[in-house]
Design a protein around this motif. Sequence first.
Motif, PDB file in Angstrom:
ATOM      1  N   ALA A   1       4.021  -4.630 -20.156  1.00 30.22           N
ATOM      2  CA  ALA A   1       2.577  -4.412 -20.045  1.00 30.22           C
ATOM      3  C   ALA A   1       2.298  -2.922 -20.018  1.00 30.22           C
ATOM      4  O   ALA A   1       2.890  -2.182 -19.224  1.00 30.22           O
ATOM      5  CB  ALA A   1       2.046  -5.070 -18.777  1.00 30.22           C
ATOM      6  N   VAL A   2       1.416  -2.483 -20.888  1.00 29.33           N
ATOM      7  CA  VAL A   2       0.944  -1.096 -20.881  1.00 29.33           C
ATOM      8  C   VAL A   2      -0.449  -1.108 -20.278  1.00 29.33           C
ATOM      9  O   VAL A   2      -1.342  -1.820 -20.743  1.00 29.33           O
ATOM     10  CB  VAL A   2       0.933  -0.500 -22.300  1.00 29.33           C
ATOM     11  CG1 VAL A   2       0.290   0.880 -22.297  1.00 29.33           C
ATOM     12  CG2 VAL A   2       2.363  -0.423 -22.839  1.00 29.33           C
ATOM     13  N   VAL A   3      -0.627  -0.341 -19.208  1.00 30.69           N
ATOM     14  CA  VAL A   3      -1.829  -0.421 -18.378  1.00 30.69           C
ATOM     15  C   VAL A   3      -2.516   0.943 -18.326  1.00 30.69           C
ATOM     16  O   VAL A   3      -1.854   1.974 -18.157  1.00 30.69           O
ATOM     17  CB  VAL A   3      -1.463  -0.864 -16.945  1.00 30.69           C
ATOM     18  CG1 VAL A   3      -2.716  -0.988 -16.083  1.00 30.69           C
ATOM     19  CG2 VAL A   3      -0.692  -2.179 -16.971  1.00 30.69           C
ATOM     20  N   LEU A   4      -3.837   0.947 -18.468  1.00 32.57           N
ATOM     21  CA  LEU A   4      -4.639   2.158 -18.289  1.00 32.57           C
ATOM     22  C   LEU A   4      -5.650   1.924 -17.172  1.00 32.57           C
ATOM     23  O   LEU A   4      -6.249   0.847 -17.079  1.00 32.57           O
ATOM     24  CB  LEU A   4      -5.375   2.516 -19.578  1.00 32.57           C
ATOM     25  CG  LEU A   4      -4.558   3.194 -20.680  1.00 32.57           C
ATOM     26  CD1 LEU A   4      -5.444   3.477 -21.890  1.00 32.57           C
ATOM     27  CD2 LEU A   4      -3.929   4.492 -20.182  1.00 32.57           C
ATOM     28  N   VAL A   5      -5.836   2.944 -16.337  1.00 35.09           N
ATOM     29  CA  VAL A   5      -6.751   2.861 -15.192  1.00 35.09           C
ATOM     30  C   VAL A   5      -7.698   4.056 -15.218  1.00 35.09           C
ATOM     31  O   VAL A   5      -7.258   5.198 -15.395  1.00 35.09           O
ATOM     32  CB  VAL A   5      -5.971   2.862 -13.853  1.00 35.09           C
ATOM     33  CG1 VAL A   5      -6.935   2.834 -12.676  1.00 35.09           C
ATOM     34  CG2 VAL A   5      -5.010   1.685 -13.793  1.00 35.09           C
ATOM     35  N   ASP A   6      -8.968   3.783 -15.040  1.00 34.73           N
ATOM     36  CA  ASP A   6      -9.976   4.834 -14.891  1.00 34.73           C
ATOM     37  C   ASP A   6     -10.744   4.557 -13.605  1.00 34.73           C
ATOM     38  O   ASP A   6     -11.245   3.436 -13.410  1.00 34.73           O
ATOM     39  CB  ASP A   6     -10.930   4.851 -16.092  1.00 34.73           C
ATOM     40  CG  ASP A   6     -11.846   6.061 -16.078  1.00 34.73           C
ATOM     41  OD1 ASP A   6     -11.395   7.146 -16.484  1.00 34.73           O
ATOM     42  OD2 ASP A   6     -13.008   5.917 -15.656  1.00 34.73           O
ATOM     43  N   LEU A   7     -10.828   5.547 -12.725  1.00 31.68           N
ATOM     44  CA  LEU A   7     -11.523   5.345 -11.454  1.00 31.68           C
ATOM     45  C   LEU A   7     -13.028   5.328 -11.671  1.00 31.68           C
ATOM     46  O   LEU A   7     -13.565   6.100 -12.471  1.00 31.68           O
ATOM     47  CB  LEU A   7     -11.153   6.450 -10.467  1.00 31.68           C
ATOM     48  CG  LEU A   7      -9.666   6.573 -10.117  1.00 31.68           C
ATOM     49  CD1 LEU A   7      -9.459   7.697  -9.096  1.00 31.68           C
ATOM     50  CD2 LEU A   7      -9.115   5.260  -9.591  1.00 31.68           C
ATOM     51  N   ASP A   8     -13.724   4.464 -10.961  1.00 32.12           N
ATOM     52  CA  ASP A   8     -15.181   4.377 -11.029  1.00 32.12           C
ATOM     53  C   ASP A   8     -15.775   5.053  -9.797  1.00 32.12           C
ATOM     54  O   ASP A   8     -15.408   4.740  -8.661  1.00 32.12           O
ATOM     55  CB  ASP A   8     -15.628   2.914 -11.071  1.00 32.12           C
ATOM     56  CG  ASP A   8     -15.120   2.199 -12.314  1.00 32.12           C
ATOM     57  OD1 ASP A   8     -14.915   2.883 -13.341  1.00 32.12           O
ATOM     58  OD2 ASP A   8     -14.915   0.966 -12.258  1.00 32.12           O
TER      59      ASP A   8
ATOM     60  N   ALA B   1       4.843   4.964 -13.915  1.00 30.14           N
ATOM     61  CA  ALA B   1       3.407   5.206 -13.800  1.00 30.14           C
ATOM     62  C   ALA B   1       3.143   6.702 -13.920  1.00 30.14           C
ATOM     63  O   ALA B   1       4.013   7.521 -13.605  1.00 30.14           O
ATOM     64  CB  ALA B   1       2.873   4.674 -12.470  1.00 30.14           C
ATOM     65  N   ALA B   2       1.946   7.039 -14.372  1.00 30.65           N
ATOM     66  CA  ALA B   2       1.610   8.441 -14.617  1.00 30.65           C
ATOM     67  C   ALA B   2       0.146   8.707 -14.313  1.00 30.65           C
ATOM     68  O   ALA B   2      -0.700   7.807 -14.387  1.00 30.65           O
ATOM     69  CB  ALA B   2       1.898   8.812 -16.071  1.00 30.65           C
ATOM     70  N   ARG B   3      -0.117   9.950 -13.988  1.00 31.29           N
ATOM     71  CA  ARG B   3      -1.493  10.445 -13.995  1.00 31.29           C
ATOM     72  C   ARG B   3      -1.664  11.212 -15.297  1.00 31.29           C
ATOM     73  O   ARG B   3      -1.030  12.237 -15.518  1.00 31.29           O
ATOM     74  CB  ARG B   3      -1.746  11.358 -12.797  1.00 31.29           C
ATOM     75  CG  ARG B   3      -3.187  11.855 -12.728  1.00 31.29           C
ATOM     76  CD  ARG B   3      -3.367  12.901 -11.647  1.00 31.29           C
ATOM     77  NE  ARG B   3      -4.748  13.386 -11.594  1.00 31.29           N
ATOM     78  CZ  ARG B   3      -5.120  14.496 -10.950  1.00 31.29           C
ATOM     79  NH1 ARG B   3      -4.205  15.226 -10.296  1.00 31.29           N
ATOM     80  NH2 ARG B   3      -6.382  14.872 -10.953  1.00 31.29           N
ATOM     81  N   LEU B   4      -2.535  10.710 -16.158  1.00 36.27           N
ATOM     82  CA  LEU B   4      -2.724  11.330 -17.460  1.00 36.27           C
ATOM     83  C   LEU B   4      -3.595  12.568 -17.375  1.00 36.27           C
ATOM     84  O   LEU B   4      -3.542  13.444 -18.232  1.00 36.27           O
ATOM     85  CB  LEU B   4      -3.341  10.327 -18.442  1.00 36.27           C
ATOM     86  CG  LEU B   4      -2.535   9.044 -18.678  1.00 36.27           C
ATOM     87  CD1 LEU B   4      -3.241   8.169 -19.701  1.00 36.27           C
ATOM     88  CD2 LEU B   4      -1.110   9.357 -19.112  1.00 36.27           C
ATOM     89  N   GLY B   5      -4.403  12.645 -16.323  1.00 35.28           N
ATOM     90  CA  GLY B   5      -5.299  13.775 -16.141  1.00 35.28           C
ATOM     91  C   GLY B   5      -6.590  13.309 -15.501  1.00 35.28           C
ATOM     92  O   GLY B   5      -7.029  12.180 -15.729  1.00 35.28           O
ATOM     93  N   GLY B   6      -7.189  14.169 -14.664  1.00 31.76           N
ATOM     94  CA  GLY B   6      -8.431  13.792 -14.012  1.00 31.76           C
ATOM     95  C   GLY B   6      -8.262  12.528 -13.197  1.00 31.76           C
ATOM     96  O   GLY B   6      -7.390  12.439 -12.332  1.00 31.76           O
TER      97      GLY B   6
END
Length: 226
Positions: free
Chosen positions: A61-68, A105-110
Motif C-alpha cells: 500500500a502506498v499512502v499519502l497524508v495531508d493534514l487538515d 514512512a516519510a515527511r515529504l514536506g510541510g
Amino acid sequence: MNDLLAMLSTAGPLAGGWGIHGLWMRRCVSAARRDPLSGLWTRAPFERRAARLLARNPHTAVVLVDLDGFKALNDTFGHAAGDAAIRSVGGSFAGALAGQPGAVAARLGGDEFAAAVPLADPVSLPWLLSGLHDEITAPFRHGGRDLVLGASIGAALSSDLFPDVRRAGPESLSVLLRLADEAMYAAKRAGGGWNYPGATEQRCTTAAGRRAGRPGTHAPHREEAA
C-alpha cells in the motif's frame, strides 16, 4: 620483532579511532536523511526504500497524508504548536505501523506525509488506513491544552495495478503515488477521512470506529483547528 610490536601498538588505537569515526559518520548520514521534526525519512531515501518494497512484495500500500487545519493551527496557536503537531504525526506513524514489518514512512514536506506498507493480505488495507487516521487525529498536548488536527488520507495498492510483482518497474512508485494523491484529494473534498480506489462511502466516513459529523472530526469539547 620489537619494531613490529611497536607498529601494531601504534596502529591499534588509530584503527579504533577510525572505527569510531566511521560509526559517527554513518550516524550523521542517517540523521541527514531524517526529517528533524517528525523523525521520518525525507523524500529521496523514502522513495528508494519504497521502490524496493514494491519489487519484493505482491501487496504494498502506498499512502499519502495531508493534514487538515494545519495552517489555522499555526495562525491560532503559533508555529511552536505546528512543530508539536508534526512531531505528533511522526509518533502517529510509528504507532500505526508498529505491527507492519518493513513499512517505511516519510515527511515529504510541510504537512504532507507518505508511507509504503507491505501487506500480508490486501483486505487489511481499510484497517491500516483507519488506524493511521485515528492515530493522526488523536489529540496532542501543547501549551497546556489538547489540540486536534484532521487528516485526509489516500492510498493505492500495488497488486491492483501490478499483479505480477516482477513487472513493477521503477515507474511503479510514481504511478501509485499519483493514484494515492487523487484518492487523498477525494477524501479532502468530502471533508477529510481516508479513501482508496474501491473504498465504500461508509469506510471513508467512519472515525475511531463510529460515525462522525464529518470524517476526521472529534468530540466538540476538544479544541480543533478548522
